[in-house]
Design a protein around this motif. Sequence first.
Motif, short mmCIF file in Angstrom:
data_model
loop_
_atom_site.label_atom_id
_atom_site.label_comp_id
_atom_site.label_asym_id
_atom_site.label_seq_id
_atom_site.Cartn_x
_atom_site.Cartn_y
_atom_site.Cartn_z
N THR A 199 -8.05 0.16 5.15
CA THR A 199 -6.95 -0.52 5.40
C THR A 199 -6.91 -1.41 4.27
O THR A 199 -5.65 -2.24 4.11
N THR A 200 -8.04 -1.84 3.68
CA THR A 200 -8.11 -3.09 2.46
C THR A 200 -8.77 -2.48 1.15
O THR A 200 -9.85 -1.76 1.47
N VAL A 201 -8.50 -2.91 0.02
CA VAL A 201 -9.01 -2.99 -1.21
C VAL A 201 -8.70 -3.99 -1.89
O VAL A 201 -7.79 -4.67 -2.16
N LYS A 202 -10.27 -4.63 -2.56
CA LYS A 202 -10.10 -5.62 -3.12
C LYS A 202 -10.82 -5.37 -4.74
O LYS A 202 -11.64 -5.03 -4.69
N ALA B 68 -2.52 -2.03 7.09
CA ALA B 68 -3.15 -1.90 8.31
C ALA B 68 -3.35 -0.66 9.12
O ALA B 68 -4.35 -0.41 9.93
N ASP B 69 -2.61 0.06 8.86
CA ASP B 69 -2.51 1.47 9.44
C ASP B 69 -2.93 2.54 8.68
O ASP B 69 -3.01 3.93 8.76
N SER C 286 -9.55 -2.55 10.50
CA SER C 286 -9.17 -2.20 11.89
C SER C 286 -10.07 -2.35 12.94
O SER C 286 -9.98 -2.27 14.08
N LYS C 287 -11.61 -2.30 12.29
CA LYS C 287 -12.71 -2.34 13.21
C LYS C 287 -13.09 -3.85 13.36
O LYS C 287 -13.12 -4.48 12.48
N THR C 288 -13.66 -4.08 14.43
CA THR C 288 -14.67 -5.24 14.51
C THR C 288 -16.10 -4.95 14.95
O THR C 288 -16.21 -4.34 15.96
N PRO C 289 -17.01 -5.49 14.10
CA PRO C 289 -16.51 -6.04 12.91
C PRO C 289 -16.03 -4.98 11.71
O PRO C 289 -16.11 -3.82 11.85
#
Length: 185
Positions: A37-40, A60-61, A92-95
């Motif tokens: 979902t995320t790339v930094k 997000a998806d 999308s998951k916690t954590p």
Amino acid sequence: MKKQVTYVLASFLLLGAVLTGCKKDDKAPENEEELITTVKLTFIEVGNSSNTTTFTFKDADGPGGAAPSLNQQINLAPNKQYNCTISVLDESKTPTEDITAEIIAEANDHQFYFAPNGVNITINGLNNDPLGRPLGVTSVWTTGAAGAAGTVKVTLKHKPGAKGSNDAVTVGETDIEIDFAARVQ
């Protein structure tokens, strides 16, 4: 007699199809795909570690579906060198799941590619996997003179059993591919 042979043959074929169709598959998937979902991209200027910036992509998806909610432009100063570290997450998951750790653990099967286009940036110094082949979780970005905006395509490939030292970006399956707008200014 010919009819009887045909019936026997058909019976064996049907029995084979039933047995094959009912055969239980005990194998678990070898490498279940994660949702990215995320790339930094985090940049630390060489010689000035207090100059640290991060540029983020969020979807997000994951691929397909809704458009990315964030795709920050990479802005770097001219005539500088930066150490870049990439982080890949599933938020999308916690954590949040840090997929980067898995990429490093499976380094022999992964590789990041960076392709600047129309922007005065060169990228080299990729870190290596245990066999000495490029991995790219870390890299060195060198900027030239300020100029027009362009892009840097960041691609993560999954290549189990197929990774070589000088593979083209076409080898393996694409886990994620992002076009970051980029500018040296």
